[in-house]
Write an enzyme that holds these catalytic residues in place. Structure first.
Site, mmCIF file in Angstrom:
data_model
loop_
_atom_site.group_PDB
_atom_site.id
_atom_site.type_symbol
_atom_site.label_atom_id
_atom_site.label_comp_id
_atom_site.label_asym_id
_atom_site.label_seq_id
_atom_site.Cartn_x
_atom_site.Cartn_y
_atom_site.Cartn_z
ATOM 1 N N ASP A 142 24.980 -40.161 12.181
ATOM 2 C CA ASP A 142 24.130 -39.762 13.480
ATOM 3 C C ASP A 142 23.335 -38.529 13.219
ATOM 4 O O ASP A 142 23.945 -37.464 12.824
ATOM 5 C CB ASP A 142 25.039 -39.440 14.731
ATOM 6 C CG ASP A 142 25.294 -40.856 15.649
ATOM 7 O OD1 ASP A 142 24.461 -41.608 15.765
ATOM 8 O OD2 ASP A 142 26.645 -41.180 15.735
ATOM 9 N N ASP A 188 26.729 -37.820 6.559
ATOM 10 C CA ASP A 188 26.831 -38.123 8.157
ATOM 11 C C ASP A 188 25.981 -39.096 8.248
ATOM 12 O O ASP A 188 25.043 -39.439 7.587
ATOM 13 C CB ASP A 188 26.797 -36.689 8.766
ATOM 14 C CG ASP A 188 26.749 -37.075 10.358
ATOM 15 O OD1 ASP A 188 28.015 -37.701 10.733
ATOM 16 O OD2 ASP A 188 26.059 -36.370 11.004
#
Length: 280
Positions: A62, A60
């Site tokens: 963020d 991922d």
């Protein structure tokens, strides 16, 4: 931007696991995978050894590659206060964690602005993302130990992709600021999939683009929705508790949770995976 068919050919016709190219932003869900609507908990006794030999790691962006959640929080807090949300009282970090973190913007329109027309609510989200990018350009920091982990991944020749619910403009900015343009072979944007996290679609798409098996891949995620998406695609997830509570990530299905990429628990698992692939 290269067409999806072209990017898929890149990964299916070469045996070189390290491709020194700008990352491809995929745009469609490949039909080679069936997409389940259900996520499930993998939680395999706090160990990743069962996925050996390791082929790839998916990330991922963020809150996982960089400590961006505080900047999203500040942007949402200030803009929601401006429109009188919660009777003008600013949201707190607990509200952000429980109601905003990890969700994509279309979902947040319904969560935060259910009485607004869709176009007006989405305009609010677009403006919020612009404010976030201004903050990120000044204050973004990588998660501690990221450079060390990336070097380890490259040295082993593992495949890798970034998979995010963030809009394209945010993903491009963060990847550029972190100087990871040449690290990732594929970047999958959930906004260009049929369904975003917590559905498994974005991770299934990354698996297909890299031509890898979920049985030999794991994911780094910092949110409940991301962990559910990874588990739903058949992969274990290592939770990044840089901001979200550790127990929340474990309850979502994280195999184990780390504070950053220097965490001894992570390196014990990585070394165990490497040892499992060595001949006796």
């Amino acid at each position: 931007m290269a067409a999806v068919a072209t990017s898929l050919r890149l990964f299916s016709t070469t045996n070189d696991p390290i491709l020194r190219r700008k990352p491809n932003f995929s745009t469609t869900i490949p039909s080679a995978f069936s997409v389940s609507s259900n996520s499930y908990s993998i939680n395999s006794n706090a160990s990743l050894s069962f996925i050996a030999p390791l082929e790839a790691i998916l990330f991922d962006i963020d809150g996982t590659l960089c400590d961006s959640d505080p900047l999203h929080f500040y942007a949402f807090r200030d803009m929601l206060q401006e429109i009188g949300f919660n009777n003008g009282s600013p949201i707190d970090e607990e509200f952000f964690i429980n109601n905003i973190s990890g969700k994509h913007n279309e979902e947040l329109c319904n969560v935060l602005l259910p009485e607004w027309e869709v176009e007006k609510a989405m305009k609010f989200m677009v403006d919020k993302e612009a404010l976030f990018r201004r903050l990120a350009a000044e204050q973004l920091e990588p998660i501690s130990g990221l450079e060390k982990l990336c070097k380890w991944v490259e040295d082993l020749g593992l495949k890798r992709a970034a998979v995010t619910n963030a809009p394209r403009s945010n993903a491009e900015l963060l990847i550029s600021m972190l100087k990871l343009e040449d690290f990732f072979e594929v970047i999958v944007l959930a906004e260009e999939c049929a369904r975003a996290k917590p559905f498994p679609d974005p991770y299934l798409k990354a698996l297909n683009a890299l031509q890898i098996s979920p049985n030999h891949t794991f994911v780094f995620e910092d949110s409940v929705s991301g962990i559910k998406a990874a588990n739903g695609a058949g992969m274990p997830a290592v939770g990044m508790a840089s901001r979200n509570p550790e127990q929340m990530l474990l309850d979502a299905g994280a195999t184990f949770v780390i504070k950053d990429y220097n965490d001894p628990k992570l390196w014990e698992n990585l070394e165990e995976i490497v040892q499992q692939k060595l001949p006796l």
